[in-house]
Write a protein that holds these residues in place. Structure first.
Motif, PDB file in Angstrom:
ATOM      1  N   PHE A  86       0.851  -1.186   0.000  1.00 14.46           N
ATOM      2  CA  PHE A  86       0.000   0.000   0.000  1.00 14.46           C
ATOM      3  C   PHE A  86       0.889   1.239   0.000  1.00 14.46           C
ATOM      4  O   PHE A  86       1.898   1.288   0.715  1.00 14.46           O
ATOM      5  CB  PHE A  86      -0.924  -0.016   1.219  1.00 14.46           C
ATOM      6  N   CYS A  87       0.503   2.224  -0.806  1.00 11.10           N
ATOM      7  CA  CYS A  87       1.406   3.355  -1.035  1.00 11.10           C
ATOM      8  C   CYS A  87       0.593   4.631  -1.266  1.00 11.10           C
ATOM      9  O   CYS A  87      -0.459   4.588  -1.929  1.00 11.10           O
ATOM     10  CB  CYS A  87       2.256   3.047  -2.262  1.00 11.10           C
ATOM     11  N   PRO A  88       1.043   5.778  -0.727  1.00 14.37           N
ATOM     12  CA  PRO A  88       0.362   7.038  -1.020  1.00 14.37           C
ATOM     13  C   PRO A  88       0.404   7.320  -2.517  1.00 14.37           C
ATOM     14  O   PRO A  88       1.376   6.981  -3.196  1.00 14.37           O
ATOM     15  CB  PRO A  88       1.151   8.070  -0.217  1.00 14.37           C
ATOM     16  N   GLY A 122      -6.379   4.573   3.684  1.00 14.53           N
ATOM     17  CA  GLY A 122      -5.721   3.922   4.800  1.00 14.53           C
ATOM     18  C   GLY A 122      -5.737   4.805   6.029  1.00 14.53           C
ATOM     19  O   GLY A 122      -5.734   6.043   5.920  1.00 14.53           O
ATOM     20  N   THR A 123      -5.798   4.186   7.207  1.00 16.66           N
ATOM     21  CA  THR A 123      -5.764   4.955   8.451  1.00 16.66           C
ATOM     22  C   THR A 123      -4.593   4.504   9.307  1.00 16.66           C
ATOM     23  O   THR A 123      -4.176   3.346   9.245  1.00 16.66           O
ATOM     24  CB  THR A 123      -7.071   4.780   9.248  1.00 16.66           C
ATOM     25  N   GLU A 134      -4.721   9.531  11.261  1.00 11.01           N
ATOM     26  CA  GLU A 134      -4.662  10.127   9.936  1.00 11.01           C
ATOM     27  C   GLU A 134      -5.367   9.217   8.935  1.00 11.01           C
ATOM     28  O   GLU A 134      -5.299   7.989   9.017  1.00 11.01           O
ATOM     29  CB  GLU A 134      -3.202  10.317   9.517  1.00 11.01           C
ATOM     30  N   THR A 135      -6.077   9.825   8.000  1.00 10.28           N
ATOM     31  CA  THR A 135      -6.686   9.100   6.881  1.00 10.28           C
ATOM     32  C   THR A 135      -6.028   9.579   5.603  1.00 10.28           C
ATOM     33  O   THR A 135      -5.970  10.787   5.342  1.00 10.28           O
ATOM     34  CB  THR A 135      -8.202   9.347   6.811  1.00 10.28           C
ATOM     35  N   ALA A 136      -5.491   8.652   4.822  1.00  6.88           N
ATOM     36  CA  ALA A 136      -4.770   9.030   3.612  1.00  6.88           C
ATOM     37  C   ALA A 136      -5.261   8.231   2.407  1.00  6.88           C
ATOM     38  O   ALA A 136      -5.605   7.055   2.530  1.00  6.88           O
ATOM     39  CB  ALA A 136      -3.269   8.787   3.810  1.00  6.88           C
ATOM     40  N   LYS A 137      -5.320   8.905   1.275  1.00  3.96           N
ATOM     41  CA  LYS A 137      -5.665   8.212   0.033  1.00  3.96           C
ATOM     42  C   LYS A 137      -4.449   7.404  -0.412  1.00  3.96           C
ATOM     43  O   LYS A 137      -3.355   7.944  -0.577  1.00  3.96           O
ATOM     44  CB  LYS A 137      -6.061   9.213  -1.045  1.00  3.96           C
ATOM     45  N   GLU A 138      -4.671   6.112  -0.612  1.00  4.21           N
ATOM     46  CA  GLU A 138      -3.563   5.219  -0.954  1.00  4.21           C
ATOM     47  C   GLU A 138      -3.952   4.296  -2.108  1.00  4.21           C
ATOM     48  O   GLU A 138      -5.133   4.154  -2.447  1.00  4.21           O
ATOM     49  CB  GLU A 138      -3.159   4.366   0.251  1.00  4.21           C
ATOM     50  N   LYS A 139      -2.948   3.681  -2.688  1.00  6.65           N
ATOM     51  CA  LYS A 139      -3.139   2.689  -3.736  1.00  6.65           C
ATOM     52  C   LYS A 139      -2.705   1.316  -3.221  1.00  6.65           C
ATOM     53  O   LYS A 139      -1.723   1.202  -2.494  1.00  6.65           O
ATOM     54  CB  LYS A 139      -2.308   3.035  -4.974  1.00  6.65           C
ATOM     55  N   ARG A 140      -3.460   0.307  -3.596  1.00 11.33           N
ATOM     56  CA  ARG A 140      -3.078  -1.081  -3.312  1.00 11.33           C
ATOM     57  C   ARG A 140      -2.476  -1.629  -4.599  1.00 11.33           C
ATOM     58  O   ARG A 140      -3.149  -1.660  -5.643  1.00 11.33           O
ATOM     59  CB  ARG A 140      -4.296  -1.900  -2.902  1.00 11.33           C
ATOM     60  N   ILE A 141      -1.217  -2.050  -4.544  1.00 11.91           N
ATOM     61  CA  ILE A 141      -0.524  -2.551  -5.733  1.00 11.91           C
ATOM     62  C   ILE A 141      -0.220  -4.029  -5.554  1.00 11.91           C
ATOM     63  O   ILE A 141       0.320  -4.443  -4.527  1.00 11.91           O
ATOM     64  CB  ILE A 141       0.779  -1.771  -6.007  1.00 11.91           C
TER      65      ILE A 141
END
Length: 366
Positions: free
Chosen positions: A140-142, A175-176, A194-201
């Motif tokens: 998981f990555c920003p 992700g939190t 914190e809540t951040a928009k992330e990508k699952r790769i």
């Protein structure tokens, strides 16, 4: 820059890792020290006493052989057989012995690919792909770091599927995380969730490359703690396994094909089953002792199966469905040193590698 044994072996194992050798095998550095400086290298199919003597005569202190001189454990070294005498002679003369055996057999561009080129096979495929040697890496990555991290994973060897590279699947989510007082967060502040928009790769990886790929991902990732999962897959790896199968550019008369085979591999004789096919188009083959792959060749409807070391009763297993052609163990693998030479020359341009002139085939034909 001085070249050490480990420089050469690391390069070879990057293509044909020791982890892909069969359980009965003994590939790797059999005699010598990885940190020893290399003067010259002798390449051979087998390493016997005459091979060591040849290395001494040309000033080589590393022998790279396909077949290991030692398969089982040596309990004594008193020279009572050729294995012990070979090892003793190598040690006395400070010559290292390295074997690259079934790991090179299982390499897609290894022993059987070399045979394919000699026969004239187009687009050869692995005959019996290995199972349980693939994994899936999920991380998981920003969003603003996805390209950098995935590039690192690809460059480390991840994301290869057959003839395609840089393969991945990406999905979006949130992700939190709550940084502790001892954390050093890239995003957010200590003590606040914190809540951040992330990508699952998701990326397919080979088991033997897992460590290097995960290290590369960690190094490129901006987070202090990198959330990731690794799943073991039961999929077959089409790039790793035993034997190969492919087609000739055009069908050949069976006797013409056997003549071509005998000439190309310098066979004293070809032992074969009944010539039930008028023409040969689809060819399956395996260097060395490959009778265990006959069923694979039959199920994939090969016209002929080429290997060595078939036993008498195993010829009956052709069941009039396929032609078995036993060209001999040595004959089928004799070009392996040429393959190793070509691989090494691509990376070590200005170094002296020598093909052995010793014929190690223990079998003669009258």
């Amino acid at each position: 820059m001085k070249l050490k044994i480990k420089d050469i072996t690391s390069f070879l194992e990057g293509m044909a890792p020791l982890s892909s050798q069969e359980s009965y095998d003994n590939s790797g550095l059999i005699v010598g020290n990885h940190d020893m400086e290399v003067t010259q290298v002798l390449l051979s199919l087998d390493c016997i006493e005459e091979t060591v003597e040849e290395a001494i005569s040309i000033g080589a202190n590393l022998i790279i052989a396909h077949h290991p001189i030692v398969f089982g454990g040596l309990k004594q070294l008193n020279g009572k057989n050729y294995v012990e005498r070979t090892v003793i002679k190598a040690i006395k003369n400070d010559i290292a012995i390295y074997s690259i055996h079934t790991n090179l057999d299982n390499y897609k561009l290894g022993v059987n690919y070399e045979i394919a080129k000699r026969i004239g096979i187009e687009n050869p495929k692995v005959l019996a792909p290995k199972k349980n040697v693939l994994k899936k890496l999920v991380f998981f990555c920003p969003e603003d770091h996805v390209d950098a991290v995935t590039d690192a994973v690809f460059n480390a060897g991840g994301g290869n599927i057959g003839e395609y590279s840089e393969c991945s699947f990406t999905s979006s989510g949130e992700g939190t995380f709550l940084p502790s007082e001892n954390a050093n967060p890239t995003v957010g502040t200590k003590g606040n969730r914190e809540t951040a928009k992330e990508k699952r790769i998701e990326v397919l990886i080979s088991s033997h490359k897992e460590s290097q790929i995960v290290r590369a991902m960690m190094a490129a990732h901006p987070y202090e703690e990198v959330a990731h999962d690794i799943y073991t897959l039961s999929n077959y790896n089409q790039d790793e396994g035993a034997g190969m199968i492919g087609e000739l550019s055009s069908a050949m008369e069976t006797t013409q094909f056997l003549s071509h085979l005998k000439k190309e591999f310098n066979c004293g004789a070809i032992r074969h089953t009944a010539l039930i096919k008028d023409k040969i188009k689809t060819v399956a083959f395996c260097g060395g002792s490959g009778s265990f792959l006959l069923g694979n060749a039959k199920s994939q409807q090969a016209d002929i199966y080429i290997t060595g070391d078939f036993k008498y009763h195993e010829f009956f297993d052709a069941e009039k469905a396929i032609i078995i052609a036993d060209i001999g163990h040595f004959e089928s693998e004799q070009y392996t040193p040429h393959l190793i030479l070509a691989l090494l020359k691509k990376n070590f341009i200005n170094f002296a590698f020598h093909l052995s002139k010793v014929n190690t085939n223990p079998i003669n034909y009258f």
